[in-house]
Motif scaffolding. Structure first.
Motif, PDB file in Angstrom:
ATOM      1  N   ASP A   1      33.059  33.243  39.430  1.00 40.84           N
ATOM      2  CA  ASP A   1      33.545  33.787  38.159  1.00 40.84           C
ATOM      3  C   ASP A   1      33.159  35.251  37.992  1.00 40.84           C
ATOM      4  O   ASP A   1      32.067  35.672  38.359  1.00 40.84           O
ATOM      5  CB  ASP A   1      32.993  32.977  36.987  1.00 40.84           C
ATOM      6  CG  ASP A   1      33.518  31.548  36.968  1.00 40.84           C
ATOM      7  OD1 ASP A   1      34.523  31.267  37.649  1.00 40.84           O
ATOM      8  OD2 ASP A   1      32.919  30.707  36.278  1.00 40.84           O
ATOM      9  N   TYR A   2      34.107  36.013  37.416  1.00 42.62           N
ATOM     10  CA  TYR A   2      33.845  37.395  37.063  1.00 42.62           C
ATOM     11  C   TYR A   2      32.755  37.423  35.995  1.00 42.62           C
ATOM     12  O   TYR A   2      32.757  36.570  35.117  1.00 42.62           O
ATOM     13  CB  TYR A   2      35.135  38.040  36.524  1.00 42.62           C
ATOM     14  CG  TYR A   2      34.970  39.493  36.181  1.00 42.62           C
ATOM     15  CD1 TYR A   2      35.074  40.461  37.158  1.00 42.62           C
ATOM     16  CD2 TYR A   2      34.685  39.886  34.884  1.00 42.62           C
ATOM     17  CE1 TYR A   2      34.913  41.794  36.846  1.00 42.62           C
ATOM     18  CE2 TYR A   2      34.519  41.223  34.571  1.00 42.62           C
ATOM     19  CZ  TYR A   2      34.630  42.174  35.559  1.00 42.62           C
ATOM     20  OH  TYR A   2      34.459  43.489  35.246  1.00 42.62           O
ATOM     21  N   PRO A   3      31.762  38.274  36.072  1.00 38.96           N
ATOM     22  CA  PRO A   3      31.635  39.488  36.863  1.00 38.96           C
ATOM     23  C   PRO A   3      30.802  39.317  38.140  1.00 38.96           C
ATOM     24  O   PRO A   3      30.319  40.303  38.680  1.00 38.96           O
ATOM     25  CB  PRO A   3      30.952  40.445  35.904  1.00 38.96           C
ATOM     26  CG  PRO A   3      30.033  39.577  35.115  1.00 38.96           C
ATOM     27  CD  PRO A   3      30.779  38.260  34.978  1.00 38.96           C
ATOM     28  N   GLU A   4      30.633  38.110  38.624  1.00 35.29           N
ATOM     29  CA  GLU A   4      29.882  37.908  39.861  1.00 35.29           C
ATOM     30  C   GLU A   4      30.509  38.730  40.981  1.00 35.29           C
ATOM     31  O   GLU A   4      31.731  38.750  41.148  1.00 35.29           O
ATOM     32  CB  GLU A   4      29.869  36.424  40.234  1.00 35.29           C
ATOM     33  CG  GLU A   4      28.849  36.073  41.271  1.00 35.29           C
ATOM     34  CD  GLU A   4      28.742  34.571  41.495  1.00 35.29           C
ATOM     35  OE1 GLU A   4      28.119  34.197  42.484  1.00 35.29           O
ATOM     36  OE2 GLU A   4      29.289  33.796  40.686  1.00 35.29           O
TER      37      GLU A   4
ATOM     38  N   GLU B   1      39.914  44.351  38.231  1.00 36.69           N
ATOM     39  CA  GLU B   1      39.098  43.832  37.128  1.00 36.69           C
ATOM     40  C   GLU B   1      38.370  44.983  36.450  1.00 36.69           C
ATOM     41  O   GLU B   1      37.788  45.831  37.082  1.00 36.69           O
ATOM     42  CB  GLU B   1      38.078  42.822  37.661  1.00 36.69           C
ATOM     43  CG  GLU B   1      38.727  41.636  38.316  1.00 36.69           C
ATOM     44  CD  GLU B   1      37.762  40.735  39.053  1.00 36.69           C
ATOM     45  OE1 GLU B   1      38.079  39.545  39.168  1.00 36.69           O
ATOM     46  OE2 GLU B   1      36.714  41.209  39.523  1.00 36.69           O
ATOM     47  N   LEU B   2      38.406  44.959  35.124  1.00 31.54           N
ATOM     48  CA  LEU B   2      37.775  46.001  34.336  1.00 31.54           C
ATOM     49  C   LEU B   2      37.155  45.354  33.110  1.00 31.54           C
ATOM     50  O   LEU B   2      37.797  44.550  32.441  1.00 31.54           O
ATOM     51  CB  LEU B   2      38.830  47.032  33.915  1.00 31.54           C
ATOM     52  CG  LEU B   2      38.419  48.112  32.936  1.00 31.54           C
ATOM     53  CD1 LEU B   2      37.458  49.091  33.599  1.00 31.54           C
ATOM     54  CD2 LEU B   2      39.642  48.850  32.443  1.00 31.54           C
TER      55      LEU B   2
ATOM     56  N   ALA C   1      44.782  42.867  36.111  1.00 33.85           N
ATOM     57  CA  ALA C   1      46.193  43.142  36.383  1.00 33.85           C
ATOM     58  C   ALA C   1      46.417  42.986  37.868  1.00 33.85           C
ATOM     59  O   ALA C   1      45.531  43.241  38.671  1.00 33.85           O
ATOM     60  CB  ALA C   1      46.548  44.557  35.958  1.00 33.85           C
ATOM     61  N   GLU C   2      47.590  42.528  38.214  1.00 29.74           N
ATOM     62  CA  GLU C   2      47.970  42.466  39.609  1.00 29.74           C
ATOM     63  C   GLU C   2      48.644  43.789  39.941  1.00 29.74           C
ATOM     64  O   GLU C   2      49.582  44.195  39.282  1.00 29.74           O
ATOM     65  CB  GLU C   2      48.936  41.320  39.863  1.00 29.74           C
ATOM     66  CG  GLU C   2      48.314  39.978  39.649  1.00 29.74           C
ATOM     67  CD  GLU C   2      49.339  38.868  39.817  1.00 29.74           C
ATOM     68  OE1 GLU C   2      50.300  39.052  40.567  1.00 29.74           O
ATOM     69  OE2 GLU C   2      49.150  37.841  39.176  1.00 29.74           O
ATOM     70  N   LEU C   3      48.141  44.447  40.954  1.00 30.07           N
ATOM     71  CA  LEU C   3      48.727  45.704  41.375  1.00 30.07           C
ATOM     72  C   LEU C   3      49.402  45.462  42.708  1.00 30.07           C
ATOM     73  O   LEU C   3      48.771  45.085  43.674  1.00 30.07           O
ATOM     74  CB  LEU C   3      47.641  46.777  41.528  1.00 30.07           C
ATOM     75  CG  LEU C   3      46.849  47.070  40.261  1.00 30.07           C
ATOM     76  CD1 LEU C   3      45.766  48.086  40.560  1.00 30.07           C
ATOM     77  CD2 LEU C   3      47.766  47.589  39.174  1.00 30.07           C
ATOM     78  N   SER C   4      50.703  45.644  42.741  1.00 35.83           N
ATOM     79  CA  SER C   4      51.403  45.443  43.992  1.00 35.83           C
ATOM     80  C   SER C   4      52.665  46.259  43.992  1.00 35.83           C
ATOM     81  O   SER C   4      53.186  46.646  42.955  1.00 35.83           O
ATOM     82  CB  SER C   4      51.684  43.962  44.197  1.00 35.83           C
ATOM     83  OG  SER C   4      53.000  43.634  43.977  1.00 35.83           O
ATOM     84  N   GLY C   5      53.187  46.502  45.152  1.00 41.16           N
ATOM     85  CA  GLY C   5      54.410  47.256  45.292  1.00 41.16           C
ATOM     86  C   GLY C   5      55.600  46.362  45.553  1.00 41.16           C
ATOM     87  O   GLY C   5      56.593  46.786  46.116  1.00 41.16           O
TER      88      GLY C   5
END
Length: 122
Positions: free
Chosen positions: A78-81, A96-97, A108-112
Motif C-alpha cells: 500500500d501507498y506510501p510504502e 503517485e503524489l 494518474a496513469e501516464l501513457s502515450g
C-alpha cells in the motif's frame, strides 16, 4: 540490451494495454536462467480481476518465448510504502503524489496510448 530482454519489455507493455486499473502500482520483470520473473505490485486488496488478468498477462508474455517458464508474483504494498526492487526492471509505475491540503493520494496513469484529443484521455 539482449534480444530476450527487449522482447520481454515489449510483450509486457503490450499485454498491459487496456488492463491497468487504479490499484496497480507497478510492474517489474527480470529474466534469469530461462525463467521470466513477473511481479505486479498493488495498492489495497488484490481483486479477483487481477488474479485472473495477471495470469492471462503472464500467459501472453511467456508465449513469446519457446523454452522459458514464468514466475508470477502478486504483491500488496500500500501507498506510501516504498517500491524497491533493484534487481528488476520497472515497466509500469503509477504516478503517485501526496496532496497535503486534501490529505489524500492523487494518482494518474501516464501513457502515450491515446491520440491527442481522444475522449478516453485521462
Amino acid at each position: 540490451m539482449n534480444d530476450d530482454l527487449l522482447i520481454l519489455r515489449l510483450a509486457v507493455q503490450n499485454s498491459l494495454i487496456g488492463c491497468v486499473t487504479s490499484e496497480l502500482r507497478a510492474v517489474y520483470v527480470k529474466i534469469e536462467n530461462k525463467i521470466i520473473y513477473f511481479k505486479m505490485v498493488f495498492d489495497g486488496e488484490i481483486s479477483d480481476y487481477w488474479y485472473e488478468t495477471g495470469s492471462e498477462i503472464g500467459t501472453g508474455i511467456v508465449s513469446h518465448f519457446s523454452d522459458y517458464s514464468i514466475n508470477e508474483d502478486f504483491i500488496r504494498k500500500d501507498y506510501p510504502e516504498k517500491l524497491d526492487y533493484p534487481e528488476f526492471i520497472c515497466l509500469y509505475k503509477r504516478y503517485e503524489l501526496w496532496c497535503y491540503e486534501l490529505k489524500c493520494v492523487i494518482y494518474a496513469e501516464l501513457s502515450g496510448d491515446f491520440p491527442l484529443g481522444d475522449s478516453r484521455q485521462p
